[in-house]
Write an enzyme that holds these catalytic residues in place. Structure first.
Site, PDB file in Angstrom:
ATOM      1  N   THR A  72       0.785  -0.807   0.313  1.00  0.00           N
ATOM      2  CA  THR A  72      -0.580   0.298  -0.110  1.00  0.00           C
ATOM      3  C   THR A  72       0.967   1.024   0.339  1.00  0.00           C
ATOM      4  O   THR A  72       0.749   2.109  -0.945  1.00  0.00           O
ATOM      5  CB  THR A  72      -1.301  -0.093   1.252  1.00  0.00           C
ATOM      6  OG1 THR A  72      -1.919  -0.952   0.820  1.00  0.00           O
ATOM      7  CG2 THR A  72      -1.861   1.603   1.034  1.00  0.00           C
ATOM      8  N   ASN A 151      -5.509  -9.688  -7.419  1.00  0.00           N
ATOM      9  CA  ASN A 151      -5.513  -9.991  -5.898  1.00  0.00           C
ATOM     10  C   ASN A 151      -7.281 -11.369  -5.729  1.00  0.00           C
ATOM     11  O   ASN A 151      -7.008 -12.506  -5.462  1.00  0.00           O
ATOM     12  CB  ASN A 151      -5.485  -9.057  -5.128  1.00  0.00           C
ATOM     13  CG  ASN A 151      -6.131  -7.975  -4.914  1.00  0.00           C
ATOM     14  OD1 ASN A 151      -5.967  -7.168  -6.840  1.00  0.00           O
ATOM     15  ND2 ASN A 151      -7.158  -7.765  -4.267  1.00  0.00           N
ATOM     16  N   GLN A 179       1.273  -9.147  -5.863  1.00  0.00           N
ATOM     17  CA  GLN A 179       0.516 -11.304  -5.574  1.00  0.00           C
ATOM     18  C   GLN A 179       1.197 -11.430  -6.763  1.00  0.00           C
ATOM     19  O   GLN A 179       1.512 -12.872  -6.237  1.00  0.00           O
ATOM     20  CB  GLN A 179      -0.776 -10.850  -6.131  1.00  0.00           C
ATOM     21  CG  GLN A 179      -2.224 -10.426  -5.404  1.00  0.00           C
ATOM     22  CD  GLN A 179      -2.034 -11.063  -4.768  1.00  0.00           C
ATOM     23  OE1 GLN A 179      -1.792 -11.970  -4.295  1.00  0.00           O
ATOM     24  NE2 GLN A 179      -2.768 -10.630  -3.136  1.00  0.00           N
ATOM     25  N   THR A 237      13.474   5.188  11.002  1.00  0.00           N
ATOM     26  CA  THR A 237      14.062   3.988  11.369  1.00  0.00           C
ATOM     27  C   THR A 237      14.079   2.972  10.543  1.00  0.00           C
ATOM     28  O   THR A 237      12.798   2.733  11.074  1.00  0.00           O
ATOM     29  CB  THR A 237      14.550   4.500  13.038  1.00  0.00           C
ATOM     30  OG1 THR A 237      14.626   5.192  13.057  1.00  0.00           O
ATOM     31  CG2 THR A 237      15.416   2.698  12.783  1.00  0.00           C
ATOM     32  N   CYS A 364      -9.313  -6.703   1.678  1.00  0.00           N
ATOM     33  CA  CYS A 364      -9.476  -5.146   2.177  1.00  0.00           C
ATOM     34  C   CYS A 364     -11.007  -4.498   1.730  1.00  0.00           C
ATOM     35  O   CYS A 364     -10.947  -3.826   2.493  1.00  0.00           O
ATOM     36  CB  CYS A 364      -7.879  -4.708   1.636  1.00  0.00           C
ATOM     37  SG  CYS A 364      -6.492  -4.396   1.191  1.00  0.00           S
TER      38      CYS A 364
HETATM   39  C1  LIG Z   1      -2.160  -6.682  -5.731  1.00  0.00           C
HETATM   40  C2  LIG Z   1      -2.316  -5.867  -4.235  1.00  0.00           C
HETATM   41  N1  LIG Z   1      -1.845  -4.212  -4.100  1.00  0.00           N
HETATM   42  C3  LIG Z   1      -1.316  -4.292  -3.139  1.00  0.00           C
HETATM   43  C4  LIG Z   1      -1.898  -5.197  -2.323  1.00  0.00           C
HETATM   44  C5  LIG Z   1      -1.844  -4.194   0.165  1.00  0.00           C
HETATM   45  O1  LIG Z   1      -0.765  -4.945   0.005  1.00  0.00           O
HETATM   46  P1  LIG Z   1       0.214  -4.206   1.873  1.00  0.00           P
HETATM   47  O2  LIG Z   1      -1.154  -5.057   2.589  1.00  0.00           O
HETATM   48  O3  LIG Z   1       1.382  -5.178   1.402  1.00  0.00           O
HETATM   49  O4  LIG Z   1      -0.432  -3.216   1.923  1.00  0.00           O
HETATM   50  C6  LIG Z   1      -2.317  -6.334  -1.717  1.00  0.00           C
HETATM   51  C7  LIG Z   1      -3.045  -6.746  -0.986  1.00  0.00           C
HETATM   52  O5  LIG Z   1      -3.717  -7.371  -0.663  1.00  0.00           O
HETATM   53  C8  LIG Z   1      -2.552  -6.561  -3.667  1.00  0.00           C
HETATM   54  O6  LIG Z   1      -3.698  -8.063  -3.301  1.00  0.00           O
END
Ligand SMILES: Cc1ncc(COP(=O)(O)O)c(C=O)c1O
Length: 424
Positions: A72, A151, A179, A237, A364
């Site tokens: 993210t 995903n 992914q 850090t 999410c």
């Molecule tokens: C394609 C994709 N991008 C971004 C993310 C976000 O990942 P993170 O949990 O490391 O922020 C995910 C998590 O499901 C994902 O599948």
């Protein structure tokens, strides 16, 4: 009751080899990478060695890897950092309609700051048409961001072709590989990628570590200002223990990617075939199951695999429908079904009671109870999208787990259909 985890796309357990590599960095090797004394230098060395491992897995240079806390964060840095550093050239960005929410929401936020966003449609398998990218690029376009693998439905996008178009047009190309990194081969040079997002907790590493590849010479602004860590692009850090774990996870993926892909592809195909045969009206969302092309694998030749891992039906034994369409375009571990007439959430809860952890889509968005934007984008009606189930396999998935799902899932779907208000 036995528990079967089939939600590896949401997050993965940490591989015990990774935990072992991390442990010293919580205790005796606790230094701050910015300190000049030996504790600091020891931590700094571990950081730079980790950078090399992560860089190697995508064929990047050492100075092109910036460690962050999550995919993210990497995606936010890629979109906003490129937007603000290049707005004198233009304020137009191209994304696809099936990106992860962290790209979609970053793009929406940039729209509020006066940037213009083009959202490309996908076909019924979730594929972006490279020619649509070419047509969308204008002289004000500064960035194209198309994910490597989806995903929810596991679609692997034609990244190399899209990268080539962006290079020809002089536009930065970012791909979200959260992914796919560690699961299929990535070569940022061959694929003409300028920025690439990864995430440790999707590949048997710890949460709290991720990386953004930024090609040398790319103009980008930091989002977090401070002491100048990570070449001034991500002050704070450094989380050395998590990064050491991420690198160990990457090392293991590099060594085992081919064997793991083959094994999971076989289990995935068995599960898909079984469900489509046993559950009337079931539908596979995303590209059809088919053998992965050799070019997507790394590691030793198949003949070096233990015999047990090589067993299973040959691809030619698959029903034709499963082999047709867009072969080679689905992640080895992803399955996504629709079962019209039932709610995906009820299905996930019923499966959980029987010891099977699955998901309706992305972790999410699972609290929103809205139909998945990905399933709507590939043409499903809202009621079909509501009845979806994602099963994502991983390092500890066994054939007996697949057999258990094939025994239990048809019964649960049948029961839910009987009590479904849609039926009435
Ligand atoms: C394609 C994709 N991008 C971004 C993310 C976000 O990942 P993170 O949990 O490391 O922020 C995910 C998590 O499901 C994902 O599948």
């Amino acid at each position: 009751m036995k528990k079967i985890y089939l939600d590896y796309a949401a997050t993965t357990p940490i591989d015990p080899r990774v935990t072992k590599a991390m442990l010293p960095y919580f205790s005796e090797k606790f230094g701050n990478t910015m300190s000049l004394h030996s504790f600091g230098q020891e931590a700094k060395q571990a950081l730079e060695e980790s950078r090399e491992v992560v860089a190697n897995l995508m064929k990047a240079k050492l100075n092109e890897i910036i460690f962050t806390s999550s995919a993210t964060e990497s995606n936010n840095l890629a979109l906003k950092g490129i937007a603000f550093a290049n707005e004198n050239k233009g304020r137009h960005i191209v994304i696809s309609s099936i990106e992860h929410p962290c790209i979609i929401e970053s793009a929406k936020w940039l729209e509020k700051q006066g940037f213009e966003i083009t959202r490309l449609k996908v076909d019924k398998y979730g594929l972006v048409e490279p020619d649509d990218v070419r047509k969308a690029i204008r002289k004000e376009t500064i960035l194209v961001s198309i994910m490597h693998a989806n995903n929810e439905i596991g679609t692997i996008e034609p990244i190399e072709e899209i990268g080539k178009i962006c290079k020809e047009k002089g536009v930065y190309f970012h791909t979200d590989a959260a992914q796919s990194f560690g699961k299929i081969l990535i070569d940022v040079n061959k694929m003409n990628i300028d920025l690439l997002t990864t995430s440790s907790h999707k590949m048997y590493g710890p949460k709290g570590a991720a990386a953004l590849f930024i090609r040398e010479g790319t103009k980008i602004e930091p989002l977090i200002h401070g002491g100048g860590h990570e070449s001034g692009l991500r002050s704070s850090t450094v989380n050395v223990a998590a990064i050491v774990g991420f690198a160990e996870a990457a090392r293991i993926c590099q060594r085992e990617m081919k064997i793991e892909s083959e094994r999971l592809t076989k289990l995935r195909n068995k599960l898909i075939k079984g469900v489509l045969q046993k559950i009337k009206g079931s539908h596979l969302n995303g590209p059809p199951a088919s053998a992965m092309p050799k070019a997507l694998w790394a590691g030793p030749p198949a003949s070096a695999m233990p015999k047990a891992l090589r067993a299973g039906p040959p691809a030619s034994a698959m029903p034709k429908a499963l082999r047709a369409g867009h072969p080679k375009k689905r992640l080895p571990n992803n399955i996504n079904f629709s079962f019209p007439g039932i709610e995906g959430e009820s299905l996930v809860m019923q499966l959980d009671l029987l010891g099977i952890a699955a998901s309706t889509g992305s972790a999410c968005s699972s609290e929103k109870l809205e139909p998945s934007h990905v399933l709507l984008a590939i043409g499903l009606k809202p009621e079909q999208a509501h009845g979806s189930l994602r099963l994502s396999l991983g390092r500890w998935t066994k054939e007996k787990d697949v057999d258990y799902v094939l025994e239990v899932l048809p019964k649960v779907v049948k029961r839910l259909r009987e009590i479904s208000p849609f039926k009435r």
